[in-house]
Design an enzyme around this catalytic site. Structure first.
Site, PDB file in Angstrom:
ATOM      1  N   CYS A  95     -23.540   1.177 -52.407  1.00  0.00           N
ATOM      2  CA  CYS A  95     -24.052   1.733 -53.665  1.00  0.00           C
ATOM      3  C   CYS A  95     -22.972   2.567 -54.354  1.00  0.00           C
ATOM      4  O   CYS A  95     -22.315   3.399 -53.723  1.00  0.00           O
ATOM      5  CB  CYS A  95     -25.283   2.595 -53.392  1.00  0.00           C
ATOM      6  SG  CYS A  95     -25.993   3.343 -54.875  1.00  0.00           S
ATOM      7  N   CYS A 179     -30.084   0.649 -57.369  1.00  0.00           N
ATOM      8  CA  CYS A 179     -30.309   1.319 -56.091  1.00  0.00           C
ATOM      9  C   CYS A 179     -30.342   0.282 -54.977  1.00  0.00           C
ATOM     10  O   CYS A 179     -31.061  -0.725 -55.077  1.00  0.00           O
ATOM     11  CB  CYS A 179     -31.612   2.107 -56.111  1.00  0.00           C
ATOM     12  SG  CYS A 179     -31.953   3.009 -54.579  1.00  0.00           S
ATOM     13  N   CYS A 406     -42.532  10.790 -38.183  1.00  0.00           N
ATOM     14  CA  CYS A 406     -41.282  10.596 -38.916  1.00  0.00           C
ATOM     15  C   CYS A 406     -40.340  11.769 -38.707  1.00  0.00           C
ATOM     16  O   CYS A 406     -39.359  11.920 -39.430  1.00  0.00           O
ATOM     17  CB  CYS A 406     -41.554  10.376 -40.408  1.00  0.00           C
ATOM     18  SG  CYS A 406     -42.399  11.759 -41.200  1.00  0.00           S
TER      19      CYS A 406
END
Length: 450
Positions: A95, A179, A406
């Site tokens: 990116c 993106c 997470c």
């Protein structure tokens, strides 16, 4: 699981720009994805006198020159100026915004070493709660351009609008037009929204949009300071049709109530052939493939159970697949998410196998004296974990507990509570839903041994 959005804060203690640069050898990657160098505060002193330097964009083994920028209780954060010795694991980031945009921190790391580091993070966090019998599966990697939800910030400047992610540790929005992380449909819409955002927000005003990719199209929630103008509503209507959106809603100050703007088609997401209409801005697992892998690991963990208590159930990501294997009682603190799940169960005719309860489990955990009614518990709390709920499970939980997390650190904290309550950690499955970031998802299976 509830979603949280935090605007980044600037570091409190910043050094003058004239401060001398420093040469560092990067020892490891820290929990936030920065390269970490440990050097003695005073030469020839013991290890407890070491000073930690955090330098984004670096890799283990690299020799770098950095400029100290700020200092916190964790250590000194620096800006990378030059790499004197380059790691063999350094790759070209896919990116063009990498290094400026705060969305990714590890695109410069070769995939194999990056994936090994993520597994090592989990293994390190579970040292106190694992046993020689604990199995840690291989990491299941994520793919580029598969992220199906995004919170993007937008600001209307004097001459144009900027839309994207915040620059790290800054209030500056990086204006991104592409993106490598997000689903292309999300980026295509955000680029179109940028062009009309001045019709919805005032000059020098900041706002944000929450975008979920559902099975029927993009579901968009716009955060506004005031009622949208007629011209702004017309622009949203045009975008809805040109980008095949399923729904657009707005959360408008000062009431913060969510109001519908347009619904072109039913905004639905499908869990095991059951359609759920989530509330605008609802929490979804980050990728569709990640959702499938988490579901498979959870179902494997509860094998043989006939009654399941699912805590922090959200809109039914796991509850609905689980009801094909057992009777499920789902508990969720977000009223809108719980109501959406309840409506879906009734419409699908599965409400006899899947009941729903609204309960704030952070403040009011499911009590220990009711846990013996179930064969297994599945819980998927927010990043902050579920300490109080883990304490209740440790007192009187069933034979099987499956945790989805997470955050390896809060998982380890809650897991230690379960271990002290008589559980053993049997298996951990790492799932990389958060590509190029330090975050990692895991599914863990505990069995009661006492």
């Amino acid at each position: 699981m509830s979603k949280r959005f935090k605007k980044p804060k600037r570091a409190a203690a910043r050094f003058a720009k004239s401060i001398p640069t420093i040469e560092l050898i990067i020892d490891r990657i820290g929990g936030k994805g920065d390269g970490v160098s440990e050097i003695n505060k005073i030469p020839n002193t013991p290890s407890e006198q070491k000073q930690s330097y955090f330098v984004p964009g670096t890799l283990p083994g690299e020799h770098v020159i950095a400029r100290p920028v700020s200092k916190t209780n964790e250590g000194i954060f620096g800006q990378l100026l030059e790499i004197i010795k380059v790691s063999d694991d350094r790759v070209t980031a896919p990116c063009s915004y990498f290094g400026v945009c705060g969305g990714c921190s590890l695109q410069h790391w070769a995939p194999t070493s990056y994936q090994q580091w993520k597994v090592a993070r989990i293994k390190s966090s579970i040292t106190k709660i694992s046993s020689p019998n604990t199995i840690v599966d291989n990491l299941v990697p994520a793919k580029a351009q598969t992220r199906r939800r995004a919170d993007l910030s937008v600001r209307y400047l004097k001459t144009k609008s900027v839309l994207g992610f915040y620059e790290r540790d800054s209030n500056r929005i990086v204006d991104i037009e592409a993106c490598s992380l997000l689903d292309p449909e999300i980026i295509n819409f955000s680029n179109a929204f940028r062009k009309v955002s001045h019709l919805l927000i005032q000059q020098e005003e900041s706002s944000r949009i929450s975008i979920n990719k559902l099975d029927t199209g993009l579901d968009v929630l716009i955060f506004l300071e005031s009622e949208p103008s007629l011209e702004g509503l017309e622009a949203i209507n045009d975008l809805t049709h040109s980008h095949d959106l399923c729904r657009v809603s707005a959360r408008i100050k000062p009431s913060n109530d969510i109001v519908p703007i347009i619904e072109k088609k039913i905004p639905a997401i499908r869990f095991s052939e059951v359609n759920v209409i989530p509330p605008p801005g609802a929490f979804l697992q980050a990728t569709k493939e990640g959702t499938r892998l988490i579901t498979e690991a959870v179902i494997s963990g509860i094998s043989g159970s006939k009654t399941i208590l699912e805590l922090f159930s959200g809109c039914g990501t796991l509850s609905i697949p689980l009801q094909y294997h057992a009777t499920v009682h789902a508990v969720e603190g977000d009223q809108l998410a719980a109501v959406a799940l309840r409506k879906a169960t009734v419409k699908a005719g599965i409400d006899s196998r899947l009941s729903v309860e609204i309960r704030d489990l952070i403040k009011d955990p499911f009590p220990a004296d009711k846990l013996s009614e179930y064969d297994a518990i599945v819980f998927d709390p927010p990043r902050s974990g579920a300490k109080k709920q883990a304490e209740q499970i440790a007192k009187n939980g069933p034979h099987t507990v499956v945790a989805v997390s997470c955050n390896p650190n809060t998982f380890a904290r809650d897991g230690e509570i379960l271990i002290k309550g008589g559980y053993e950690l049997k298996k951990v499955t790492p799932i990389d839903q958060f590509l190029w970031s330090p975050h990692i998802e895991l599914v863990a299976v505990f069995y009661r041994t006492e």
